[in-house]
Design an enzyme around this catalytic site. Structure first.
Site, short mmCIF file in Angstrom:
data_model
loop_
_atom_site.label_atom_id
_atom_site.label_comp_id
_atom_site.label_asym_id
_atom_site.label_seq_id
_atom_site.Cartn_x
_atom_site.Cartn_y
_atom_site.Cartn_z
N ALA A 72 0.76 -1.12 -0.01
CA ALA A 72 -0.04 -0.13 0.00
C ALA A 72 0.92 1.25 0.05
CB ALA A 72 -0.86 0.19 1.29
N GLY A 115 -0.29 -5.75 0.03
CA GLY A 115 -1.13 -5.71 -0.98
C GLY A 115 -0.76 -6.34 -2.33
N GLU A 118 -1.09 -9.77 -1.81
CA GLU A 118 -2.46 -10.33 -1.85
C GLU A 118 -2.92 -10.27 -3.20
OE1 GLU A 118 -4.08 -9.12 2.46
OE2 GLU A 118 -3.25 -7.58 1.14
N GLU A 138 2.51 -6.37 7.10
CA GLU A 138 1.81 -5.39 7.97
C GLU A 138 1.84 -5.16 9.26
OE1 GLU A 138 -0.37 -6.39 4.00
OE2 GLU A 138 0.97 -7.49 5.38
#
Length: 264
Positions: A72, A115, A118, A138
């Protein structure tokens, strides 16, 4: 020849004569970080290519040599509130990738963190360059992977390995990812995109309806007990037994010629 689609600031979107659509995250100076703008454009590109009947498969990769997507945009993340977490755009993007009617391949060309990891997890298949690194760091920011990482990773590599990566935030290199089953192939970086397109071409040469229902059976069956999964498999096979593609595929085999599938 590749045809580039206009209208994107943070992506390069191309469609080749091989019917493969390629979505390239194009912020190499930011290690292709997933800002809100990038996520919005990814959703738009996914829907645009999903509606294009000429496109049979999708490949995701990153621009530059360092990163597929390094997570992110931290400056944006710092301003997120509890309500933002209840309507997560990145989770919606990953669900849309996973639910695509078209096979999806992540060509991971460097760091795939947070992300970015992911996003790769949401694809059907993952091919890694030798310099690829995967991780969900994270917890070092005081949060957890919130775009499906806690769920998809454990289903791919097992709960124990997934918990270690999620709770420590450590990175997994390409060879470990291959051994763990996170990726299906590791190739030299310069061969990565070609290998991904070649794999997409192999899939597209098969019966499209069979590929679509096989993906459905694997995904839906994986979320159910074995008896339910076997039922899903039987029902999918029943549909295929009644299809024109099945008649064409078996006839072509017996006649020793290439099949001409029509997806019905």
């Amino acid at each position: 020849m590749l045809l580039r689609r206009p209208g994107y600031e943070t992506l390069v979107v191309e469609v080749g004569e091989d019917c493969v659509g390629t979505i390239i995250l194009n912020r190499p100076e930011k290690r292709n970080a997933l800002s809100s703008r990038v996520v919005s454009e990814l959703l738009g590109a996914l829907r645009e290519l999903g509606e294009d009947e000429r496109v049979g498969a999708l490949v995701f990769t990153g621009a530059g040599e360092r990163a597929f997507a390094a997570g992110a945009d931290i400056a944006e993340l710092r301003e997120k509130t509890m309500l933002d977490a209840l309507s997560p755009a990145m989770q919606a993007l990953c669900e849309e990738i996973e639910g695509s009617d078209k096979p999806t391949i992540a060509a991971v060309n460097g760091y795939a963190l947070g992300g970015g990891c992911e996003l790769a997890l949401a694809c059907d298949l993952r091919i890694a360059a030798e310099n690829a690194r995967f991780g969900l760091p994270e917890v070092s920011l005081g949060i957890l992977p919130g775009a499906g990482g806690t769920q998809r990773l454990s289903r791919l590599i097992g709960r124990g390995r997934a918990l270690e990566l999620v709770m420590t935030g450590r990175l997994m290199d390409a060879r470990e990812a291959l051994s763990a089953g996170l990726v299906s192939r590791v190739v030299p970086r310069e061969e990565l995109l070609g290998a991904a397109r070649e794999l997409a071409g192999q899939i597209l040469s098969r019966g499209p309806l069979a590929v679509r229902l096989a993906r459905l059976a694997v995904r839906a069956g994986g979320e159910a007990d074995q008896a339910t999964g076997l039922l899903i498999e039987r029902l999918a096979q029943a549909v295929l037994f009644a299809s024109e593609d099945k008649r064409e595929g078996t006839a072509a085999f017996l006649e020793k010629r290439p099949p001409e599938f029509r997806g019905r």
